[in-house]
Scaffold this motif. Structure first.
Motif, short mmCIF file in Angstrom:
data_model
loop_
_atom_site.label_atom_id
_atom_site.label_comp_id
_atom_site.label_asym_id
_atom_site.label_seq_id
_atom_site.Cartn_x
_atom_site.Cartn_y
_atom_site.Cartn_z
N MET A 26 45.20 0.78 39.94
CA MET A 26 46.29 0.84 38.97
C MET A 26 46.74 -0.53 38.48
O MET A 26 47.47 -0.61 37.50
CB MET A 26 47.48 1.57 39.59
N LEU A 27 46.32 -1.60 39.15
CA LEU A 27 46.80 -2.93 38.77
C LEU A 27 46.49 -3.26 37.31
O LEU A 27 47.41 -3.57 36.54
CB LEU A 27 46.22 -3.99 39.70
N THR A 80 40.23 -2.82 29.61
CA THR A 80 39.86 -2.01 30.77
C THR A 80 38.37 -2.08 31.08
O THR A 80 37.98 -2.03 32.26
CB THR A 80 40.28 -0.54 30.57
N VAL A 81 37.52 -2.20 30.07
CA VAL A 81 36.08 -2.31 30.34
C VAL A 81 35.80 -3.56 31.16
O VAL A 81 35.05 -3.53 32.14
CB VAL A 81 35.29 -2.32 29.01
N PHE A 82 36.41 -4.67 30.77
CA PHE A 82 36.19 -5.91 31.51
C PHE A 82 36.86 -5.87 32.88
O PHE A 82 36.28 -6.30 33.88
CB PHE A 82 36.71 -7.11 30.71
N LEU A 139 38.17 3.72 34.95
CA LEU A 139 39.32 2.99 34.41
C LEU A 139 39.38 3.02 32.88
O LEU A 139 40.44 3.31 32.31
CB LEU A 139 39.33 1.55 34.93
N PRO A 140 38.28 2.72 32.16
CA PRO A 140 38.37 2.78 30.69
C PRO A 140 38.72 4.18 30.18
O PRO A 140 39.52 4.33 29.25
CB PRO A 140 36.97 2.35 30.24
N SER A 190 35.16 11.63 41.70
CA SER A 190 35.47 12.86 40.96
C SER A 190 36.67 12.65 40.04
O SER A 190 36.73 13.22 38.94
CB SER A 190 35.73 14.02 41.93
N MET A 191 37.62 11.81 40.46
CA MET A 191 38.75 11.48 39.58
C MET A 191 38.26 10.74 38.34
O MET A 191 38.72 11.00 37.22
CB MET A 191 39.75 10.63 40.35
#
Length: 582
Positions: free
Chosen positions: A334-335, A379-381, A420-421, A476-477
């Motif tokens: 989450m950071l 987010t990709v990076f 994340l992305p 899975s998340m």
């Protein structure tokens, strides 16, 4: 949990609150979709930078707090798992019962309220009714602590009993998380974004002080020889000191927001009665939001039960990734989301709500495109760099953890970061649905996402060794976030006449290429250095810093070669601050 017009709310901003505190004085061009002019991008960037600063300070203190917690009670033992559950249950229940509903309906409702002559009275009624409801809810949930802990855990009886004691102290947090959200969203709707993100700093400072006192009285986990893991040895004073100060931090986090609210001219007066508040529409939104959250929390329930079953299934082996490991991994996941994505979306949401209320689909479409591209480039990076540096970063953030514990956390972090992305895109799409006060359309999506998480967690439990159950649940998340983002954007495409899809996809494709090259170079350097499993925090920090700078330079350089203009939108607020400091 966790950013500039004035963040201190020194004066009312009525002129800007109705249109989301964003300037509308620039004309869109072909390169800039309606609703996201250069002036607006600057305004969003300023808001987001203040919120990101508050979140960054809070997260740094949060990792200090987490490191002290590891020193105090470990990370893979019975006490760590029991406290993780006892302190997490109020967060889960608040999100389920009130938090998501409040976040979904408050900003649109307050934006509309301040267009009415009785807007101030409306907000007073909203605060009065909401606080009373939350107080009753917190009381009922606290009394139900034993039932709730049993529902969310697969612990042995002695660990369950300790978790219940922690839960009794922590469940009143539901009330104060609710007050924090109520007051913070009123501030956001009036264009004062900073306090909402800076308030958790107070929470962390108090919690750190509490952990310091706990360590002073009881010593470290290692000094106790792991004896703290005996759940029957805990005294009432130990439970009160650890869990009570955690709750006291949440109380302070909520109450401190009344200071900027007062300074911006708002005067709270208790007002009872719901007549004339227009709650019919708001109630429908809240109802569908609650339904979606119930569905989503079924996935959380299954993952938590799988995580709490790991220790017994693994025979108390060292380094098992259980409930506490899941929480630490999720904190790292989450950071980046909290630093940039949440800050940006919070800054955009008020404007989105105002445009949706005005049926400005073109403006909403422009905001959505801007949000997806700006969030995506970060987010990709962020996912790639944290994956490459997972081991040294965890070692730095948890200096008191053993090599076995770090090895347990890293696979879970990597599994979560895969999504994340997609998580950022799904979060952006959610804000658009909420801006239109349409939570109903998201419920089928949330059902599908929950089914993916449940199936993935149970499949991991069935086919993997216990030490990998939580990593399987994390993966899975990630899959569920991808499903949610794709389906949600498809629905929005029909609703608002497009999502600027070609431009968004081109941006993500270029970001993936640049991040892939940077990740390959970073991975090569990390493995050439070697020996990180036995490295201390200092060496791990040097490796993370050197490789992080290398990867950042490669990523930024490649994006500039590919003429990615969104890089400037993301960096402009930071560069402006650096120039001012110089």
């Amino acid at each position: 949990m966790s950013a500039p017009p004035p963040a201190d709310g020194t004066a009312p901003e009525d002129a800007t609150s109705a249109r989301g505190a964003l300037p509308d004085d620039a004309t869109p061009t072909d390169a800039t979709p309606a609703g996201t002019s250069a002036a607006q991008r600057d305004a969003v960037g300023r808001h987001a930078s203040i919120m990101a600063a508050g979140t960054a300070v809070s997260r740094v203190l949060g990792f200090v707090r987490g490191a002290l917690l590891v020193y105090a009670i470990g990370v893979t033992g019975n006490a760590a798992d029991a406290f993780a559950l006892g302190n997490k249950v109020p967060n889960i229940l608040y999100l389920l019962i009130a938090g998501g509903v409040l976040n979904a309906v408050l900003v649109p409702a307050v934006v509309r309220a301040y267009r009415r002559p009785d807007g101030h009275e409306y907000v007073n009624r909203l605060l009065t009714f909401g606080t009373a409801l939350l107080a009753a809810l917190a009381a009922v949930l606290t009394l139900a602590a034993p039932v709730l802990v049993e529902l969310y855990s697969n612990f042995r009886p002695s660990v369950t009993a300790l978790a219940v004691l922690f839960a009794y102290w922590c469940l009143p947090q539901v009330l104060f998380y609710g007050i924090y959200t109520l007051v913070g969203q009123v501030l956001n709707a009036r264009g004062s974004f900073g306090p909402f993100m800076w308030a958790p700093v107070v929470n962390n400072v108090i919690a750190i002080a509490g952990l310091g006192a706990f360590l002073a009285v009881n010593g470290t986990y290692e000094q106790n020889g792991g004896g703290i893991d005996d759940p029957t040895a805990w005294t009432g004073a130990q439970v009160a000191l650890l869990a009570g100060t955690a709750t006291l931090g949440v109380v302070a986090q909520a109450l401190v927001l009344f200071v900027p609210l007062y300074r911006m001219g708002f005067r709270y007066r208790p007002r009872w009665g719901l007549r004339g508040m227009g709650l019919r529409t708001t109630g429908r939104v809240a109802g569908w939001t609650f339904a979606g959250l119930v569905v989503g929390q079924l996935g959380v329930l299954v993952v938590t039960r799988v995580a709490t079953a790991v220790r017994d299934a693994g025979g108390d082996a060292a380094g098992l990734a259980g409930n506490a490991v899941y929480d630490y991994a999720f904190l790292i996941f989450m950071l980046p989301h909290s630093l940039v994505t949440v800050s940006l979306l919070t800054a955009l949401f008020t404007g989105l709500s105002a445009r949706a209320a005005a049926d400005d689909d073109a403006g909403v479409r422009g905001d959505l495109s801007f949000g997806l591209r700006t969030v995506g480039i970060f987010t990709v990076f962020a996912a790639s760099v944290i994956m490459v540096l997972a081991f040294p970063l965890v070692r730095v953030l948890q200096p008191g953890a053993s090599a076995q514990d770090v090895s347990a956390i890293v696979p879970v972090v990597v599994a979560m970061l895969v999504g994340l992305p997609a998580f950022g895109a799904w979060s952006m799409a959610q804000r658009v649905f909420y801006a239109y006060e349409d939570a109903k359309s998201m419920v089928p999506i949330q059902v599908g996402m929950a089914l993916v998480v449940v199936a993935g967690a149970l499949l991991s439990q069935a086919v993997l060794a216990p030490r990998y159950w939580v990593a399987g649940a994390g993966l899975s998340m990630s899959v569920s976030y991808l499903l949610g983002a794709v389906v949600a954007l498809a629905l929005l495409r029909r609703r608002i006449g497009g999502v600027d899809g070609a431009r968004v996809l081109r941006l993500h494709a270029r970001a993936v290429v640049a991040a892939g090259v940077a990740a390959a170079a970073g991975w090569a350097v990390v493995h050439a250095i070697g020996g990180l499993h036995d490295a201390g925090p200092a060496r791990s920090l040097v490796v993370a810093a050197v490789v992080g700078v290398l990867m950042t330079g490669l990523y930024v350089g490649l994006l500039r070669l590919m003429r990615v203009s969104e890089l400037t939108d993301l960096a402009r607020p930071l560069l402006r601050r650096i120039r001012r400091a110089a």
